[in-house]
Design a protein around this motif. Structure first.
Motif, PDB file in Angstrom:
ATOM      1  N   SER A 145       0.836  -1.307   0.021  1.00 33.91           N
ATOM      2  CA  SER A 145       0.145  -0.204  -0.083  1.00 33.91           C
ATOM      3  C   SER A 145       1.081   1.239  -0.020  1.00 33.91           C
ATOM      4  O   SER A 145       0.501   2.365  -0.778  1.00 33.91           O
ATOM      5  N   GLU A 146       1.690   1.414   0.996  1.00 33.23           N
ATOM      6  CA  GLU A 146       2.882   2.680   0.401  1.00 33.23           C
ATOM      7  C   GLU A 146       3.179   2.616  -0.490  1.00 33.23           C
ATOM      8  O   GLU A 146       3.965   3.680  -0.831  1.00 33.23           O
ATOM      9  N   GLU A 147       3.915   1.524  -1.030  1.00 29.75           N
ATOM     10  CA  GLU A 147       4.889   1.202  -2.257  1.00 29.75           C
ATOM     11  C   GLU A 147       3.567   2.164  -3.740  1.00 29.75           C
ATOM     12  O   GLU A 147       4.631   3.085  -3.930  1.00 29.75           O
ATOM     13  N   ARG A 148       2.973   2.002  -3.049  1.00 25.16           N
ATOM     14  CA  ARG A 148       1.577   2.907  -4.178  1.00 25.16           C
ATOM     15  C   ARG A 148       1.635   4.223  -4.029  1.00 25.16           C
ATOM     16  O   ARG A 148       0.937   4.365  -5.096  1.00 25.16           O
TER      17      ARG A 148
ATOM     18  N   PHE B  85      13.390   5.525  -0.248  1.00 21.32           N
ATOM     19  CA  PHE B  85      11.638   5.210   0.781  1.00 21.32           C
ATOM     20  C   PHE B  85      11.970   4.065   1.009  1.00 21.32           C
ATOM     21  O   PHE B  85      11.260   3.659   2.563  1.00 21.32           O
ATOM     22  N   THR B  86      12.448   2.444   0.280  1.00 20.38           N
ATOM     23  CA  THR B  86      13.139   1.644   1.686  1.00 20.38           C
ATOM     24  C   THR B  86      13.623   1.474   2.274  1.00 20.38           C
ATOM     25  O   THR B  86      13.382   0.677   3.610  1.00 20.38           O
TER      26      THR B  86
ATOM     27  N   SER C 120      18.273  -5.611  -5.658  1.00 17.82           N
ATOM     28  CA  SER C 120      19.183  -5.420  -4.638  1.00 17.82           C
ATOM     29  C   SER C 120      19.329  -4.019  -3.819  1.00 17.82           C
ATOM     30  O   SER C 120      20.221  -3.920  -3.206  1.00 17.82           O
ATOM     31  N   ILE C 121      18.991  -3.020  -4.400  1.00 10.86           N
ATOM     32  CA  ILE C 121      18.016  -2.233  -3.439  1.00 10.86           C
ATOM     33  C   ILE C 121      17.599  -2.295  -1.929  1.00 10.86           C
ATOM     34  O   ILE C 121      18.377  -2.511  -0.888  1.00 10.86           O
TER      35      ILE C 121
END
Lengths: 240, 240
Positions: free
Chosen positions: B82-85, B104-105, B172-173
């Motif tokens: 949800s937050e990713e979106r 963000f990550t 990777s990130i």
DNA sequence: GGAGAAATTAACCCGTTGGATAAATACTGG
DNA sequence: CCAGTATTTATCCAACGGGTTAATTTCTCC
């Protein structure tokens, strides 16, 4: 000649008792058990059975469950440190040295999945046991120093554009390898494909080497993107 | 006016019963418990107490221990997806978009340490539960597609030199962030310093952004090495 | 205001598990 | 060959922990 006492070199006849061997079998069984189930999930009885021993033996030779766990953890660190020391990067030119480093780390993790699981278990415990282990705390990884000298050499030779903090680079290389392998189960489900099959592993290794070297050298040497098209230089657009 | 039945809008008076609230408290307590102790180490009674409930309530509202665990896991994935979106990378130029992604990550993991622990626990279980969850399997991360378009835009604009497989870059990130934070306890012991203190965190984030952007753009923008010397371009030799 | 359903509590059950006790067996040095 | 020690085996047990049963309370709706 010289038969004196059958010291303990070659047990010629099979031993009825074998303390050292028993200890090794116990630690090996314990490693598997802790790696497979974590500290809380591990079962002392299962370790005993898999060590071909009686449960009482564990307490006799090593100690209680936590002692057992710490012994396994210390042995695991000891093993990787030992193999790390065997890596000789001195005579390689810097980019090759970095590639070698990544390759070693990747393959060590691949060959020793229990090590990854043990580290995760220990981190779940907030490193409670490690903190009490003077043994492990004294086992410094030679990699940080190795990286430091390689980076310096790289910058001097002009192979590398910038100096990187060796600790950061060490953690980054370890992280790139560790996360992929340690989380391969969930990632495989999420992406709907087996991340541990040969092609996927090869692709991953190529990606990691290309990523780190591209960052360090400024030149994009290897295939950085899809390793699908062997020999082909990475193109602007990927078909998928 | 309109007093009819006190639906359930404002409970004005404290409720004697509150099924929805109870379920939420149970799941929250369960999340903390599973994150702190893993699946095997988690204690059903502790979850009950911390939820301000009776043990029986867990079974009434959710199910047995494994049901509870799966519910927590699904909620965790649901939350991050949800937050990713919510992340909008469309209007940023490619390097900024990548930086935003890493930022963000990193911060999501930092703000949600339980998520990291849950993933490790699930991987210890070889993703046994995730495999059975059609719910999670249908929750695809928007990040892979986001990265794909950003990379294409970057290559077209000339910002990026090479096309990267978005899945590899995503892993990777995530890996760079995940490993550092998930293993901060053991790493802190090994390196003899607190990797979670502010300066260390800032340094890490700067390193990760610099590493990935340097690899993609070919230009070493940010301080790639020690963040110790603010403003200073990375020099060939580091004092330490 | 009372019947029936929903939510909550209290108490118990019972297999599991880490750990302990004591006895037996193999090895050693003399 | 014997005493003493090291190693191994065979049982036992008390606490723990997940799960269940059944009674109790609160809400809903007529």
């Amino acid at each position: 000649m010289a038969k004196s006492k059958p010291v303990k070199a070659k047990p010629a006849l099979k031993w009825q008792r074998d303390p050292e061997g028993m200890r090794i079998r116990i630690l090996e069984a314990a490693k598997q058990e802790f790696a497979a189930h974590g500290l809380a999930g591990a079962r002392v009885d299962r370790i005993a059975v898999n060590a071909g021993a009686n449960k009482r033996m564990l307490y006799y030779h090593v100690g209680n469950k936590e002692d057992l766990y710490l012994a396994v953890l210390e042995a695991a660190y000891d093993k990787i440190r030992s193999e790390e020391r065997g890596l000789d990067l001195e005579h390689l030119d810097p980019p090759e040295a970095i590639e070698r480093l990544i390759d070693f780390t990747w393959n060590y993790f691949l060959r020793n999945p229990e090590f990854l699981a043990l580290l995760n278990t220990e981190n779940l415990a907030k490193a409670r046991h490690l903190k009490r282990s003077t043994k492990v705390k004294s086992m410094h990884s030679p990699f940080v120093e190795m990286i430091r000298t390689v980076v310096i050499r790289g910058v001097e030779s002009g192979d590398f554009r910038v100096a990187v903090d060796p600790v950061q680079l060490y953690i980054s290389i370890a992280g790139l390898c560790f996360f992929y392998l340690s989380n391969s189960a969930t990632l495989s489900v999420i992406f709907g494909r087996d991340l541990l099959k040969k092609e996927a592993r090869d692709e991953r290794l190529a990606h990691m080497v290309a990523l780190v070297l591209a960052a360090l050298t400024g030149k994009s040497t290897a295939d950085f993107g899809k390793a699908k098209v062997p020999g082909a230089r990475a193109a602007a657009h990927q078909p998928v």
